[in-house]
Motif scaffolding. Structure first.
Motif, mmCIF file in Angstrom:
data_model
loop_
_atom_site.group_PDB
_atom_site.id
_atom_site.type_symbol
_atom_site.label_atom_id
_atom_site.label_comp_id
_atom_site.label_asym_id
_atom_site.label_seq_id
_atom_site.Cartn_x
_atom_site.Cartn_y
_atom_site.Cartn_z
ATOM 1 N N UNK A 112 0.833 -1.203 0.000
ATOM 2 C CA UNK A 112 0.000 0.000 0.000
ATOM 3 C C UNK A 112 0.868 1.254 0.000
ATOM 4 N N UNK A 113 1.911 1.268 0.813
ATOM 5 C CA UNK A 113 2.823 2.418 0.833
ATOM 6 C C UNK A 113 3.539 2.593 -0.504
ATOM 7 N N UNK A 114 3.886 1.497 -1.153
ATOM 8 C CA UNK A 114 4.548 1.586 -2.454
ATOM 9 C C UNK A 114 3.624 2.207 -3.500
ATOM 10 N N UNK A 115 2.370 1.780 -3.506
ATOM 11 C CA UNK A 115 1.400 2.355 -4.450
ATOM 12 C C UNK A 115 1.167 3.828 -4.130
ATOM 13 N N UNK A 116 0.998 4.153 -2.856
ATOM 14 C CA UNK A 116 0.767 5.531 -2.448
ATOM 15 C C UNK A 116 1.949 6.425 -2.828
ATOM 16 N N UNK A 165 1.862 9.575 -5.412
ATOM 17 C CA UNK A 165 2.223 10.924 -4.969
ATOM 18 C C UNK A 165 3.311 11.512 -5.860
ATOM 19 N N UNK A 166 4.326 10.728 -6.156
ATOM 20 C CA UNK A 166 5.424 11.239 -6.994
ATOM 21 C C UNK A 166 4.941 11.449 -8.429
ATOM 22 N N UNK A 167 4.032 10.609 -8.912
ATOM 23 C CA UNK A 167 3.523 10.767 -10.269
ATOM 24 C C UNK A 167 2.600 11.976 -10.389
ATOM 25 N N UNK A 168 1.752 12.203 -9.401
ATOM 26 C CA UNK A 168 0.778 13.291 -9.481
ATOM 27 C C UNK A 168 1.345 14.643 -9.051
ATOM 28 N N UNK A 169 2.349 14.631 -8.187
ATOM 29 C CA UNK A 169 2.971 15.868 -7.731
ATOM 30 C C UNK A 169 4.484 15.689 -7.710
ATOM 31 N N UNK A 170 5.088 15.646 -8.910
ATOM 32 C CA UNK A 170 6.531 15.364 -8.968
ATOM 33 C C UNK A 170 7.346 16.514 -8.384
ATOM 34 N N UNK A 171 8.489 16.186 -7.782
ATOM 35 C CA UNK A 171 9.343 17.248 -7.248
ATOM 36 C C UNK A 171 9.963 18.056 -8.378
ATOM 37 N N UNK A 172 10.204 19.321 -8.111
ATOM 38 C CA UNK A 172 10.781 20.187 -9.132
ATOM 39 C C UNK A 172 12.245 19.839 -9.399
ATOM 40 N N UNK A 173 12.935 19.403 -8.380
ATOM 41 C CA UNK A 173 14.339 19.025 -8.494
ATOM 42 C C UNK A 173 14.482 17.596 -7.992
ATOM 43 N N UNK A 174 15.572 16.965 -8.326
ATOM 44 C CA UNK A 174 15.861 15.594 -7.890
ATOM 45 C C UNK A 174 14.791 14.611 -8.360
ATOM 46 N N UNK A 191 11.394 5.461 2.506
ATOM 47 C CA UNK A 191 10.386 6.517 2.636
ATOM 48 C C UNK A 191 10.987 7.818 3.159
ATOM 49 N N UNK A 192 11.986 7.719 4.021
ATOM 50 C CA UNK A 192 12.662 8.922 4.498
ATOM 51 C C UNK A 192 13.437 9.581 3.367
ATOM 52 N N UNK A 193 14.052 8.788 2.512
ATOM 53 C CA UNK A 193 14.793 9.335 1.375
ATOM 54 C C UNK A 193 13.862 10.069 0.419
ATOM 55 N N UNK A 194 12.720 9.478 0.108
ATOM 56 C CA UNK A 194 11.763 10.141 -0.780
ATOM 57 C C UNK A 194 11.261 11.434 -0.144
ATOM 58 N N UNK A 195 10.966 11.397 1.141
ATOM 59 C CA UNK A 195 10.503 12.607 1.825
ATOM 60 C C UNK A 195 11.593 13.677 1.854
ATOM 61 N N UNK A 196 12.836 13.271 2.034
ATOM 62 C CA UNK A 196 13.952 14.234 2.037
ATOM 63 C C UNK A 196 14.138 14.862 0.666
ATOM 64 N N UNK A 197 14.035 14.042 -0.377
ATOM 65 C CA UNK A 197 14.151 14.585 -1.735
ATOM 66 C C UNK A 197 13.021 15.567 -2.016
ATOM 67 N N UNK A 198 11.823 15.251 -1.587
ATOM 68 C CA UNK A 198 10.690 16.143 -1.808
ATOM 69 C C UNK A 198 10.857 17.439 -1.027
ATOM 70 N N UNK A 199 11.362 17.346 0.198
ATOM 71 C CA UNK A 199 11.575 18.543 1.007
ATOM 72 C C UNK A 199 12.673 19.416 0.417
ATOM 73 N N UNK A 200 13.727 18.782 -0.089
ATOM 74 C CA UNK A 200 14.815 19.552 -0.720
ATOM 75 C C UNK A 200 14.330 20.232 -1.990
ATOM 76 N N UNK A 201 13.421 19.568 -2.691
ATOM 77 C CA UNK A 201 12.872 20.148 -3.912
ATOM 78 C C UNK A 201 11.982 21.344 -3.596
ATOM 79 N N UNK A 202 11.222 21.250 -2.530
ATOM 80 C CA UNK A 202 10.341 22.365 -2.149
ATOM 81 C C UNK A 202 11.127 23.548 -1.594
#
Length: 119
Positions: free
Chosen positions: A45-49, A53-62, A106-117
């Protein structure tokens, strides 16, 4: 030191009701298997979610590293089905390590998203 049926160590001389009882050991084993299967369902479920999330709201960087981590996590989640279907006592003993992989991914994905924002 002697071993309990599910692979945990206990000191010599330790006694508690039910240790070594076949009926109780079977119940503990069945509940541990159920817990492992619940972990696999939550992981899928977390993998699908995460993918959605990354497909619908991709990070601007990374973007490429984010997709690499998400792809690896999806492969990990699908691969975790195999040991859960044929789980033995050793699989149950080491199953907690899978939670660390989940945490890192999941922490890595969240960190990449935070760095992108932040940029």
């Amino acid at each position: 030191m002697s071993r309990e049926p599910l692979g945990r160590w206990r000191p010599r001389g330790f006694s508690a009701p039910g240790l070594g009882e076949p009926a109780l050991d079977r119940i503990l084993y069945e509940h541990a298997l159920l817990g492992l299967r619940v972990q696999v369902v939550v992981r899928l479920t977390l993998a699908v979610f995460t993918t959605l999330v990354v497909a619908l709201d991709p990070p601007a960087h990374l973007l490429v590293p984010t997709w690499a981590v998400v792809g690896a996590y999806v492969v990990w989640a699908v691969a975790s089905i195999v040991p859960a279907r044929r789980a033995g006592r050793r699989t149950l003993y080491w199953a907690w390590l899978a939670l660390l992989v989940d945490l890192v991914a999941l922490t890595t994905v969240a960190s990449f998203a935070a760095a992108s924002d932040a940029t």
